[in-house]
Design an enzyme around this catalytic site. Structure first.
Site, PDB file in Angstrom:
ATOM      1  N   GLY A  85      22.420  31.768  19.869  1.00 51.63           N
ATOM      2  CA  GLY A  85      22.740  30.957  18.699  1.00 51.63           C
ATOM      3  C   GLY A  85      22.823  31.738  17.401  1.00 51.63           C
ATOM      4  O   GLY A  85      22.975  31.154  16.318  1.00 51.63           O
TER       5      GLY A  85
ATOM      6  N   TYR B 255      34.305  28.340  18.608  1.00 51.54           N
ATOM      7  CA  TYR B 255      34.759  28.020  17.247  1.00 51.54           C
ATOM      8  C   TYR B 255      35.146  26.543  17.140  1.00 51.54           C
ATOM      9  O   TYR B 255      34.888  25.899  16.111  1.00 51.54           O
ATOM     10  CB  TYR B 255      35.947  28.916  16.859  1.00 51.54           C
ATOM     11  CG  TYR B 255      35.590  30.385  16.731  1.00 51.54           C
ATOM     12  CD1 TYR B 255      34.361  30.779  16.201  1.00 51.54           C
ATOM     13  CD2 TYR B 255      36.472  31.381  17.131  1.00 51.54           C
ATOM     14  CE1 TYR B 255      34.021  32.118  16.078  1.00 51.54           C
ATOM     15  CE2 TYR B 255      36.145  32.737  17.001  1.00 51.54           C
ATOM     16  CZ  TYR B 255      34.921  33.089  16.471  1.00 51.54           C
ATOM     17  OH  TYR B 255      34.598  34.416  16.345  1.00 51.54           O
TER      18      TYR B 255
ATOM     19  N   ASN C  85      40.759  34.955  24.273  1.00 52.10           N
ATOM     20  CA  ASN C  85      39.297  34.879  24.278  1.00 52.10           C
ATOM     21  C   ASN C  85      38.851  33.413  24.316  1.00 52.10           C
ATOM     22  O   ASN C  85      38.425  32.840  23.310  1.00 52.10           O
ATOM     23  CB  ASN C  85      38.736  35.601  23.056  1.00 52.10           C
ATOM     24  CG  ASN C  85      37.254  35.912  23.211  1.00 52.10           C
ATOM     25  OD1 ASN C  85      36.563  35.231  23.960  1.00 52.10           O
ATOM     26  ND2 ASN C  85      36.782  36.919  22.505  1.00 52.10           N
TER      27      ASN C  85
ATOM     28  N   ASN D 156      36.319  31.881  25.544  1.00 53.13           N
ATOM     29  CA  ASN D 156      34.933  31.587  25.166  1.00 53.13           C
ATOM     30  C   ASN D 156      34.779  31.471  23.651  1.00 53.13           C
ATOM     31  O   ASN D 156      34.132  30.565  23.148  1.00 53.13           O
ATOM     32  CB  ASN D 156      33.994  32.683  25.671  1.00 53.13           C
ATOM     33  CG  ASN D 156      33.616  32.477  27.131  1.00 53.13           C
ATOM     34  OD1 ASN D 156      33.914  31.433  27.716  1.00 53.13           O
ATOM     35  ND2 ASN D 156      32.990  33.478  27.714  1.00 53.13           N
TER      36      ASN D 156
ATOM     37  N   GLY E 170      25.125  34.085  16.460  1.00 52.85           N
ATOM     38  CA  GLY E 170      26.488  34.121  15.922  1.00 52.85           C
ATOM     39  C   GLY E 170      26.797  32.823  15.190  1.00 52.85           C
ATOM     40  O   GLY E 170      27.388  32.826  14.105  1.00 52.85           O
TER      41      GLY E 170
END
Lengths: 238, 238
Positions: B174, B210, B203, B205, B176
């Site tokens: 958590g 996001y 990407n 993931n 990031g």
């Protein structure tokens, strides 16, 4: 967002710096010269800038997203030295040579002037709305808004071009190229590492134009945007 | 470029502000607490930042493009007030509560602290290289570099996130999300309109992560880049 999409210019019309015309012995070239100038915008230009932004939004079919008022622009632009933050180059044109207006010369930037020789004079249906109040026969034709970005890989700043726009009747004359080149020149002079901007992937004309100017279109990167209520939620949660 | 690609965090571990642990009566929660702090970076942090940038480049398989030295960073960063230009939040972690270091409190930003309760303690093979010299048991774990951008449609600034990076052994906890949330919170507090960044289209993931944070991935826009000899050519031509 939204670097506008100037169509690729035709074979560039001959041009020469003001005062150094490429034909004749007086200071006015033959044909239909379009005297063009790029200078730093000032707060006095906000009414023009606001109208140009709205025209750009219409061009991109995004007019419903363009809500900036003159007051919004006045409260957020021109708050720092040119090139240190949000910076606007204004493009002006005239059918006569520009007066040597020292007010637009600064230690930060000397205006760039070019004469573009056209086969036909330009009819500008919006001239009245874009006549510059200071110089009667000068008309605002476009702008570019840019600001510093940063490459951690290079360890250097660059410039990001947010908007590039030329009014419709002045397109296909090399003026978009002149505006973008002015930003590239400024970046190179400052020792910056990059100039970047965004283009719509379906806009083949714009992509061709940018590639001809030496840019690479990065195929793999996508822009993520957090805005509106989703952004406000971060404040409300804290 | 290059917002790094933190994998989506698992179900967030319970967290609580320092001094308000969620279990027990003393100030240390049960299990393996990871005390984490986000603060403004200072010039003293440049050696850590340079190493983190290089690790990010390796992560993106772009190490050959990452040439910034500590000297490059020192000459281009920390030249203006936080949030006015290039700004770095540093992520630090510790197995013990942070000392109340008033040096990191400023009128610009109050450090954000969280306690993350882990099932297992983290083994950090690079701890020696990232130990903070001032606080013996504090380790630098990641960073986010961002700067103001501008939306002409909104008539408002925003933030662009250039880099987001958490060292490998601290991922999937958590952190990031904590870094990106700190930027979003700052933007919302300043009344800014957007936070934007870029992600690699393969990407999945990162894109999922996001989107879960409330961002939209814009499908149509491509980034154009003018750099290297193609950029230098604009100076040489003038």
């Amino acid at each position: 967002m939204a670097a506008a999409a100037p169509p690729p210019p035709p074979t560039p019309a001959p041009s020469a710096p003001t005062g150094l015309p490429d034909s004749g012995s007086d200071s006015t070239p033959a044909g239909h010269p379009l005297f063009s100038r790029i200078r730093l915008a000032t707060p006095l230009d906000i009414p023009y800038i606001q109208k140009l932004i709205h025209q750009l939004a219409i061009f991109e079919k995004l007019a419903h997203l363009s809500i900036a008022t003159e007051s919004d622009l006045a409260s957020t632009l021109f708050k720092s030295q040119p090139f240190q933050s949000f910076t606007i180059f204004l493009l002006e044109v005239s059918s006569r040579p520009f007066e040597n207006d020292s007010a637009f010369h600064s230690q930060n930037f000397t205006p760039i002037e070019r004469i573009i020789n056209l086969d036909h004079s330009v009819t500008d249906p919006e001239a009245e709305a874009f006549v510059n109040g200071i110089n009667g026969d000068v008309v605002v034709a476009g702008f570019v808004l840019f600001f510093p970005n940063y490459s951690t890989f290079l360890g250097k700043p660059g410039f990001y071009v947010e908007d590039l726009f030329v009014r419709e009747c002045y397109r296909r004359k090399g003026l978009g190229k002149m505006l973008l080149s002015a930003v590239a020149l400024q970046a190179a002079r400052m020792g910056y590492g990059r100039v970047e901007w965004a283009v719509l992937d379906w806009n083949d004309n714009a992509i061709k134009f940018y590639e001809e100017m030496g840019a690479n279109v990065l195929p793999e990167w996508r822009i993520c945007r957090l805005t509106g209520p989703a952004l406000e939620a971060y404040r409300d949660a804290n």
